[in-house]
Design an enzyme around this catalytic site. Structure first.
Site, PDB file in Angstrom:
ATOM      1  N   TYR A 168     -19.552 -40.145 -21.612  1.00  0.00           N
ATOM      2  CA  TYR A 168     -17.908 -39.827 -21.532  1.00  0.00           C
ATOM      3  C   TYR A 168     -17.068 -40.685 -20.524  1.00  0.00           C
ATOM      4  O   TYR A 168     -16.055 -40.107 -20.193  1.00  0.00           O
ATOM      5  CB  TYR A 168     -17.823 -38.361 -21.384  1.00  0.00           C
ATOM      6  CG  TYR A 168     -18.829 -37.583 -22.216  1.00  0.00           C
ATOM      7  CD1 TYR A 168     -18.666 -37.359 -23.683  1.00  0.00           C
ATOM      8  CD2 TYR A 168     -19.994 -36.695 -21.396  1.00  0.00           C
ATOM      9  CE1 TYR A 168     -19.493 -36.514 -24.049  1.00  0.00           C
ATOM     10  CE2 TYR A 168     -20.628 -35.979 -22.211  1.00  0.00           C
ATOM     11  CZ  TYR A 168     -20.508 -35.881 -23.555  1.00  0.00           C
ATOM     12  OH  TYR A 168     -21.389 -34.856 -24.169  1.00  0.00           O
TER      13      TYR A 168
ATOM     14  N   ARG B 296     -23.620 -37.796 -18.432  1.00  0.00           N
ATOM     15  CA  ARG B 296     -22.160 -37.736 -18.581  1.00  0.00           C
ATOM     16  C   ARG B 296     -21.229 -39.032 -18.331  1.00  0.00           C
ATOM     17  O   ARG B 296     -20.682 -39.306 -18.730  1.00  0.00           O
ATOM     18  CB  ARG B 296     -21.523 -36.304 -17.838  1.00  0.00           C
ATOM     19  CG  ARG B 296     -22.120 -35.187 -18.189  1.00  0.00           C
ATOM     20  CD  ARG B 296     -21.613 -33.799 -17.909  1.00  0.00           C
ATOM     21  NE  ARG B 296     -20.362 -33.723 -18.495  1.00  0.00           N
ATOM     22  CZ  ARG B 296     -18.987 -34.172 -18.015  1.00  0.00           C
ATOM     23  NH1 ARG B 296     -18.906 -34.670 -16.617  1.00  0.00           N
ATOM     24  NH2 ARG B 296     -18.082 -33.960 -18.808  1.00  0.00           N
TER      25      ARG B 296
ATOM     26  N   GLY C 141     -13.923 -24.043 -23.430  1.00  0.00           N
ATOM     27  CA  GLY C 141     -13.197 -25.136 -23.040  1.00  0.00           C
ATOM     28  C   GLY C 141     -12.423 -25.172 -21.796  1.00  0.00           C
ATOM     29  O   GLY C 141     -11.861 -26.381 -21.562  1.00  0.00           O
TER      30      GLY C 141
ATOM     31  N   ARG D 246     -18.783 -24.636 -19.239  1.00  0.00           N
ATOM     32  CA  ARG D 246     -18.729 -25.337 -18.006  1.00  0.00           C
ATOM     33  C   ARG D 246     -18.255 -24.691 -17.012  1.00  0.00           C
ATOM     34  O   ARG D 246     -18.343 -24.877 -15.928  1.00  0.00           O
ATOM     35  CB  ARG D 246     -17.665 -26.821 -18.575  1.00  0.00           C
ATOM     36  CG  ARG D 246     -17.633 -27.629 -17.851  1.00  0.00           C
ATOM     37  CD  ARG D 246     -16.386 -28.716 -18.111  1.00  0.00           C
ATOM     38  NE  ARG D 246     -16.546 -29.082 -19.468  1.00  0.00           N
ATOM     39  CZ  ARG D 246     -17.100 -30.168 -19.767  1.00  0.00           C
ATOM     40  NH1 ARG D 246     -17.629 -31.088 -18.942  1.00  0.00           N
ATOM     41  NH2 ARG D 246     -16.944 -30.542 -20.990  1.00  0.00           N
TER      42      ARG D 246
ATOM     43  N   TYR E 105     -23.984 -29.341 -18.531  1.00  0.00           N
ATOM     44  CA  TYR E 105     -24.211 -30.411 -19.262  1.00  0.00           C
ATOM     45  C   TYR E 105     -24.747 -31.532 -18.622  1.00  0.00           C
ATOM     46  O   TYR E 105     -24.715 -32.942 -18.738  1.00  0.00           O
ATOM     47  CB  TYR E 105     -23.040 -30.962 -19.965  1.00  0.00           C
ATOM     48  CG  TYR E 105     -22.122 -29.805 -20.759  1.00  0.00           C
ATOM     49  CD1 TYR E 105     -22.741 -29.313 -22.026  1.00  0.00           C
ATOM     50  CD2 TYR E 105     -21.054 -29.356 -20.435  1.00  0.00           C
ATOM     51  CE1 TYR E 105     -22.019 -28.296 -22.839  1.00  0.00           C
ATOM     52  CE2 TYR E 105     -20.343 -28.485 -21.042  1.00  0.00           C
ATOM     53  CZ  TYR E 105     -20.906 -27.932 -22.210  1.00  0.00           C
ATOM     54  OH  TYR E 105     -20.239 -26.835 -23.196  1.00  0.00           O
TER      55      TYR E 105
ATOM     56  N   GLU F  54     -15.936 -18.022 -25.190  1.00  0.00           N
ATOM     57  CA  GLU F  54     -17.319 -18.471 -24.854  1.00  0.00           C
ATOM     58  C   GLU F  54     -17.281 -19.551 -23.632  1.00  0.00           C
ATOM     59  O   GLU F  54     -17.522 -20.922 -24.106  1.00  0.00           O
ATOM     60  CB  GLU F  54     -17.701 -19.162 -26.305  1.00  0.00           C
ATOM     61  CG  GLU F  54     -17.673 -18.183 -27.411  1.00  0.00           C
ATOM     62  CD  GLU F  54     -17.774 -19.145 -28.794  1.00  0.00           C
ATOM     63  OE1 GLU F  54     -17.658 -20.289 -28.865  1.00  0.00           O
ATOM     64  OE2 GLU F  54     -18.034 -18.333 -29.747  1.00  0.00           O
ATOM     65  N   PRO F  55     -17.186 -19.227 -22.641  1.00  0.00           N
ATOM     66  CA  PRO F  55     -16.914 -20.425 -21.608  1.00  0.00           C
ATOM     67  C   PRO F  55     -18.445 -20.785 -21.166  1.00  0.00           C
ATOM     68  O   PRO F  55     -19.420 -20.174 -21.016  1.00  0.00           O
ATOM     69  CB  PRO F  55     -16.370 -19.732 -20.365  1.00  0.00           C
ATOM     70  CG  PRO F  55     -16.639 -18.541 -20.468  1.00  0.00           C
ATOM     71  CD  PRO F  55     -16.762 -17.869 -22.148  1.00  0.00           C
TER      72      PRO F  55
ATOM     73  N   CYS G 175     -32.893 -49.472 -17.000  1.00  0.00           N
ATOM     74  CA  CYS G 175     -32.558 -50.908 -17.620  1.00  0.00           C
ATOM     75  C   CYS G 175     -31.403 -51.136 -18.571  1.00  0.00           C
ATOM     76  O   CYS G 175     -31.648 -51.401 -19.707  1.00  0.00           O
ATOM     77  CB  CYS G 175     -34.171 -51.628 -18.241  1.00  0.00           C
ATOM     78  SG  CYS G 175     -35.349 -51.498 -16.915  1.00  0.00           S
ATOM     79  N   GLU G 176     -30.363 -50.571 -18.229  1.00  0.00           N
ATOM     80  CA  GLU G 176     -29.179 -50.694 -19.003  1.00  0.00           C
ATOM     81  C   GLU G 176     -27.798 -50.789 -17.846  1.00  0.00           C
ATOM     82  O   GLU G 176     -28.076 -49.744 -17.063  1.00  0.00           O
ATOM     83  CB  GLU G 176     -28.825 -49.415 -19.712  1.00  0.00           C
ATOM     84  CG  GLU G 176     -29.766 -49.302 -20.948  1.00  0.00           C
ATOM     85  CD  GLU G 176     -29.443 -48.335 -21.946  1.00  0.00           C
ATOM     86  OE1 GLU G 176     -28.215 -48.187 -22.014  1.00  0.00           O
ATOM     87  OE2 GLU G 176     -30.323 -47.646 -22.592  1.00  0.00           O
TER      88      GLU G 176
HETATM   89  N1  LLP Z   1     -18.097 -22.555 -27.929  1.00  0.00           N
HETATM   90  C1  LLP Z   1     -18.238 -23.697 -28.791  1.00  0.00           C
HETATM   91  C2  LLP Z   1     -18.344 -23.530 -30.150  1.00  0.00           C
HETATM   92  C3  LLP Z   1     -18.568 -24.994 -28.163  1.00  0.00           C
HETATM   93  O1  LLP Z   1     -18.820 -25.914 -29.088  1.00  0.00           O
HETATM   94  C4  LLP Z   1     -18.601 -25.223 -26.749  1.00  0.00           C
HETATM   95  C5  LLP Z   1     -18.944 -26.568 -26.293  1.00  0.00           C
HETATM   96  C6  LLP Z   1     -18.327 -24.235 -26.105  1.00  0.00           C
HETATM   97  C7  LLP Z   1     -18.067 -22.816 -26.703  1.00  0.00           C
HETATM   98  C8  LLP Z   1     -18.502 -24.053 -24.653  1.00  0.00           C
HETATM   99  O2  LLP Z   1     -17.324 -25.104 -24.250  1.00  0.00           O
HETATM  100  P1  LLP Z   1     -17.156 -25.240 -22.589  1.00  0.00           P
HETATM  101  O3  LLP Z   1     -16.533 -24.056 -21.987  1.00  0.00           O
HETATM  102  O4  LLP Z   1     -18.283 -25.757 -21.723  1.00  0.00           O
HETATM  103  O5  LLP Z   1     -16.219 -26.346 -22.184  1.00  0.00           O
HETATM  104  N2  LLP Z   1     -21.495 -32.397 -23.152  1.00  0.00           N
HETATM  105  C9  LLP Z   1     -20.174 -32.381 -23.151  1.00  0.00           C
HETATM  106  C10 LLP Z   1     -19.262 -31.044 -23.513  1.00  0.00           C
HETATM  107  C11 LLP Z   1     -19.720 -30.548 -24.861  1.00  0.00           C
HETATM  108  C12 LLP Z   1     -19.228 -29.327 -25.201  1.00  0.00           C
HETATM  109  C13 LLP Z   1     -19.679 -29.015 -26.770  1.00  0.00           C
HETATM  110  N3  LLP Z   1     -19.068 -27.513 -27.179  1.00  0.00           N
HETATM  111  C14 LLP Z   1     -19.929 -32.868 -21.787  1.00  0.00           C
HETATM  112  O6  LLP Z   1     -20.805 -33.002 -20.972  1.00  0.00           O
HETATM  113  O7  LLP Z   1     -18.914 -32.749 -21.276  1.00  0.00           O
END
Ligand code: LLP
Length: 421
Positions: free
Chosen positions: A318, A314, A239, A278, A375, A275-276, A346-347
């Protein structure tokens, strides 16, 4: 920091000119930098130095085999959320004992696959899932190591579609009910309770919500230990956000995050998992696209490019901001003008940016979307029967196509015409 820099007036990925890749594979395409992927992984790994830990890359961010292999070789574990991700991690050479299984709706066949193939732990999200896991483990004569994902009810202060830690979200069990659920888990012979899991959302740009959640996890750890559970592992989720907009204040660094983890949880002597996704892959990738036309509209100019919402969803999904830079370096202090940057789908939603100030561009010019490594490709589709775009990995002065653009014949032949037609 990434490894996409201008050199002698042209954008490079490490030591390879973007224009050289474009000439070889055609546009649009994704390009990733090995050095950036490794740098970001190491930033997290180093940030947790001094604590027993494992960085489990959330491969939903970018699950290309070459990306997984790059990170796995550096020592990363994987966080998976489906059978497909589990098998991709295995195919990239990640052993089961470095794979964590997350996700709110694991099916019986997914559970069986991971139990048979080997798994570090399941992050259980509900009581019915716990019962299912217990039954399957017993039927296979195995004991499944589990954490239970708790929902700490904190506001992650991020986009509503990617916040997961409020009580109204579908994730985890309410932290207030945790002691009861842990008691239930401990009574199930197919399960071994080893820890606690929490993940409050994605693209967090402030440490405060993490800290609030982790404090609750620290309190819960002590309570569960007094209840007799051997809590020895804490999975803290992912996150941590990245700087999408270079003009904005940068989010906290992994070192700040690591220090906060140490401060809030260090005294518990638990193994830490994070669990990184992004932060490892996001700024390690660009999407490169070519300007097809510059169209003068009513009071605005449209930059119509060959990349579209199906390639990078994205912004449409979002309202996400991505820096868009020309591949030929514009002169410092040179003139800029506003463009609406749009794709050919076409949107009206196929709009990447509105009134974005950019140097003057013409048909045939290349532009690069920054921060597209996470993503991006994984969320792409063939909407409008547009082919999935290729992915390229750069390593120093070498580059390789790591996923090919399918041919139109391949796309068409995936459909099956029933015999009555
Ligand atoms: N762990 C779990 C349980 C998760 O659900 C997620 C992301 C992560 C780790 C990794 O999070 P990160 O470090 O990448 O922020 N598609 C969206 C992001 C969806 C994230 C879903 N879960 C976007 O493009 O912003």
């Amino acid at each position: 920091m990434d490894h996409f820099l201008y050199r002698d007036g042209a954008l490079f990925a490490e030591d390879v000119a973007i224009s050289e890749i474009a000439a070889a594979v055609g546009t649009p395409f994704y390009v990733y930098s090995t050095a950036t992927l490794l740098r970001h992984f190491k930033a997290f790994d180093d940030a947790l130095d001094g604590m027993d830990h494992l960085v489990c890359y959330a491969m939903k961010a970018n699950s290309n085999q070459a990306v997984l292999k790059t990170l796995a070789r550096a020592g990363a574990g994987m966080d998976v959320v489906s059978a497909g991700e589990y098998l991709r991690a295995k195919a990239a050479g990640v052993p089961g004992d470095r794979i964590v299984f997350s996700g709110v709706g694991k099916t019986a066949s997914e559970i069986r696959l991971a139990l048979e193939g080997g798994i570090r732990q399941f992050n259980v999200e509900s009581e019915p899932e716990m019962a299912q896991l217990d039954a399957i483990a017993q039927s296979l004569g195995k004991v499944a190591p589990i954490t239970i994902r708790v929902n700490p009810d904190v506001d992650a202060k991020t986009h509503a579609k990617i916040a997961t830690g409020k009580s109204e979200n579908k994730f985890g069990i309410p932290i207030a009910r945790a002691r009861d659920v842990y008691r239930l888990a401990a009574s199930m012979p197919g399960l071994e309770v080893i820890g606690i899991d929490v993940h409050i959302g994605s693209q967090l740009t402030d440490l405060a919500p993490f800290e609030q959640a982790y404090q609750k996890v620290a309190e819960l750890t002590e309570l569960l230990r007094t209840d007799g559970h051997d809590i020895r592992r804490l999975d803290l989720g992912g996150g941590l956000g990245i700087p999408y907009e270079r003009s904005n204040a940068a989010p906290p660094l992994p070192t700040d995050y690591g220090a906060m983890v140490q401060r809030t949880l260090g005294h518990l002597d638990c193994e830490i998992e994070i669990e990184p996704g992004r932060l490892i892959a996001g700024n390690a990738g660009l999407m490169v696209s070519e300007v097809i036309y510059v169209k003068s509209g009513e009071g605005r100019d449209f930059l119509i490019i060959d990349g579209a919402m199906n390639d990078l969803i994205r912004p449409a999904m979002y309202d996400a901001y991505h820096d868009i830079i020309p591949v030929i370096e514009p002169p410092v202090g040179g003139e800029q003008r506003p463009y609406d940057v749009v794709g050919p789908v076409c949107e009206t939603g196929d709009t990447f940016a509105k009134q974005r100030m950019m140097p003057e561009l013409s048909a045939g010019d290349l532009v690069a979307f920054r921060s597209a490594g996470a993503y991006g490709a994984v969320m792409s589709s063939e909407y409008n029967s547009r082919a999935l775009i290729p992915e390229v990995l750069v390593n120093g002065d070498q580059f390789a196509v790591i996923r090919q653009r399918p041919t139109f014949d391949e796309m068409i032949n995936r459909d099956i015409i029933p015999e009555w037609l």
